[in-house]
Write a protein that holds these residues in place. Sequence first.
Motif, short mmCIF file in Angstrom:
data_model
loop_
_atom_site.label_atom_id
_atom_site.label_comp_id
_atom_site.label_asym_id
_atom_site.label_seq_id
_atom_site.Cartn_x
_atom_site.Cartn_y
_atom_site.Cartn_z
N GLU A 75 0.89 -1.17 0.00
CA GLU A 75 0.00 0.00 0.00
C GLU A 75 0.92 1.21 0.00
O GLU A 75 1.54 1.54 1.01
N GLY A 76 1.07 1.86 -1.16
CA GLY A 76 2.06 2.92 -1.27
C GLY A 76 3.45 2.30 -1.24
O GLY A 76 3.79 1.44 -2.04
N THR A 77 4.26 2.73 -0.29
CA THR A 77 5.62 2.20 -0.16
C THR A 77 5.71 1.16 0.95
O THR A 77 6.80 0.61 1.21
N ASN A 78 4.58 0.87 1.61
CA ASN A 78 4.60 -0.07 2.74
C ASN A 78 4.11 -1.45 2.32
O ASN A 78 3.08 -1.58 1.65
N GLU A 79 4.87 -2.48 2.73
CA GLU A 79 4.42 -3.86 2.52
C GLU A 79 3.96 -4.40 3.86
O GLU A 79 4.69 -4.38 4.85
N ILE A 80 2.73 -4.89 3.90
CA ILE A 80 2.11 -5.31 5.17
C ILE A 80 1.49 -6.69 4.99
O ILE A 80 0.89 -6.99 3.94
N GLN A 81 1.63 -7.50 6.01
CA GLN A 81 0.97 -8.81 5.99
C GLN A 81 -0.50 -8.62 6.31
O GLN A 81 -0.86 -8.03 7.32
N ILE A 82 -1.37 -9.11 5.46
CA ILE A 82 -2.81 -8.97 5.69
C ILE A 82 -3.41 -10.25 6.25
O ILE A 82 -4.23 -10.23 7.15
N PHE A 83 -2.99 -11.38 5.70
CA PHE A 83 -3.52 -12.66 6.18
C PHE A 83 -2.37 -13.63 6.40
O PHE A 83 -1.51 -13.81 5.53
N GLU A 84 -2.37 -14.27 7.56
CA GLU A 84 -1.47 -15.40 7.80
C GLU A 84 -2.37 -16.59 8.09
O GLU A 84 -3.20 -16.54 9.00
N GLY A 85 -2.21 -17.63 7.33
CA GLY A 85 -3.11 -18.75 7.53
C GLY A 85 -2.66 -19.97 6.78
O GLY A 85 -1.47 -20.30 6.72
N PHE A 86 -3.63 -20.65 6.16
CA PHE A 86 -3.30 -21.86 5.41
C PHE A 86 -4.32 -22.09 4.31
O PHE A 86 -5.47 -21.60 4.39
N ILE A 87 -3.89 -22.79 3.29
CA ILE A 87 -4.80 -23.20 2.22
C ILE A 87 -5.45 -24.50 2.64
O ILE A 87 -4.77 -25.49 2.92
N ASP A 88 -6.79 -24.49 2.73
CA ASP A 88 -7.54 -25.64 3.20
C ASP A 88 -7.97 -26.50 2.01
O ASP A 88 -8.98 -26.22 1.35
#
Length: 589
Positions: A75-88
């Motif tokens: 988002e702009g110049t920032n990289e942020i983790q939005i979801f940490e999870g798993f593929i079910d």
Amino acid sequence: MGVTELSLLINGKKVTEPEQWAELKVSAAFGVNSNQPEIEIERMSLVMDAAQEVINHVAGGNIFEGMDAELRYREGTNEIQIFEGFIDTSDNYEELAPSFGSEEAPNKISVKFRGKNTITNFTDQIEGVTYGFLYETGVIKDSDFTIIKTAIIKKSSFVEVAMAIISIYIVSKQLTDAIKDIPDSVANVVAHTTGGITGGIAATIYAIVIAVLQIAYIIAIMALLIKMVTDLISLLLPPIVNNKGCKYRTLLDKVCTHYGYTFISPIPELDVFHYLPTKPFTDETGIVSGIIPKNVPTQKGIPSNGDFGYLVTEMFEICKRMFYAKVDVIGNEVHLRNVDDPFWLKTATFTPRIDLNFQSKKYNTFDLKQTRLTTFITDTNDEWTVENYTGTAYEIKTLPISTSNIKNVVIKGLDRTEIPLALGSNKIKLSPVESAMFELAKAADKVAKIFNKRSNLANKIEQNRINVLKVSQNDYSVAKCVPLINGSMPVNHRTILSAKALVVKYHGGKSFVTGKKLGQKILYDAVSMPFTLSDFQKTLKNGTFVMPDGRNAKFRTIPEWQFSSDMVIADIEVQQIYTNKLKEITYEP
């Protein structure tokens, strides 16, 4: 500024991002039992190396084990983790166009993404898990149990005791008379036997039968007498059974630890309240046990498999009902806290912009019920749960302070909170025989002191026979909640554990009248507000927030939101008093 880039990592490896990720839609529903939403993300279409990673995983026989995955966005110049999870891959995993000619070679799949460390994932993990399983696998051990001293006291009156004594006297006299007749019967048998033929074979047989019947009668009378004396002793000197129970906090902490979480709760009663499982039978068999019962104690402090609470989810439900609590997962921590704990607002990080656009304003009048009733349950096998009924139920009726026409009052309905456990009853004093034993013990302690010997007999009698749980028989069909402090039931146990005590301390958030009248809320539907992906990330952790005007608020639903969107339309609720013309009438039977 919108999202300019999204990255997908599978098992820590960066792969091709989902197709049309900017159009992915997400919905969030915020329930009453958690500040965290139940998230529903549209199924993702994966291609190329991302698809191949998942296809290989499934081909290896791992379809019932999720694959670690992470969604990151820029988002702009920032990289942020939005979801940490798993593929079910167990949830409708689909390989698209798997055939190419005569071979199967899929290169596109449809999968479901699930978040880790969320209340939804935690609930899914513990769904169907039983305390029997946790005990058998060693998660809960015998050392985790607490001894709950239990006095078996049949409810009786002075008349019943007097009648028991009289009955024992009558039966004793019958036994004495029967024993006196034995020599005559034996002599009669001998006389007929030695009298030869002239005595008559029939007479001999008759005499033997009479003697056998007399002996059988004496045995039956003796058995009856022993049972009557045992019952009388139980009335005057109740047997004490060391049953096993388990502290509430232990039951919750163990399951959280097993699944990799730390259990956190500031509710002090979790360290005081103990779960005592049902004992529908005593495991006693044989004739002797019917005369002199063993009073077998419970050996396992976990809920029995017929108890409400045997399922781990049921134990959490009990606590949510008792303490009007919510359960949230924050990182690796499972929090159980009262709905109105200030912690929820303190940890909220979402802040709405000033320019909110309200489309409608409603009032949560449907949340107010004419009667709020909180109840424990009684046990037909334990007379004391009925005899000591006070504390089992508490009722609050809400009505206008005044009205000119009662027919126009529209407050209606029932809000019933049933706690499916029985309250324990406290044995607060010694029986006459116990009192006599106590006086003898005090005298013995004094004599021992004269001879410079240490003796603590009197204290042992008090510790083992006062402030212990009492039941009317050793079989009970409803699990109990027993408050214990330093191994004993508090004298004021009903002020600590009762329907009224719990409602007054923890259920104020339902009230439209008392305290800050937290039950009253304004509902704004279809609120349009600026909302970026970083805002959504904050909302995932905690749906509460403070309005620009200072009012406490909470998201109710986010029906639909796209990753690429800078706006959201959501339903919210705001704490606000809109009437001061109500009163409450309480009743404790």
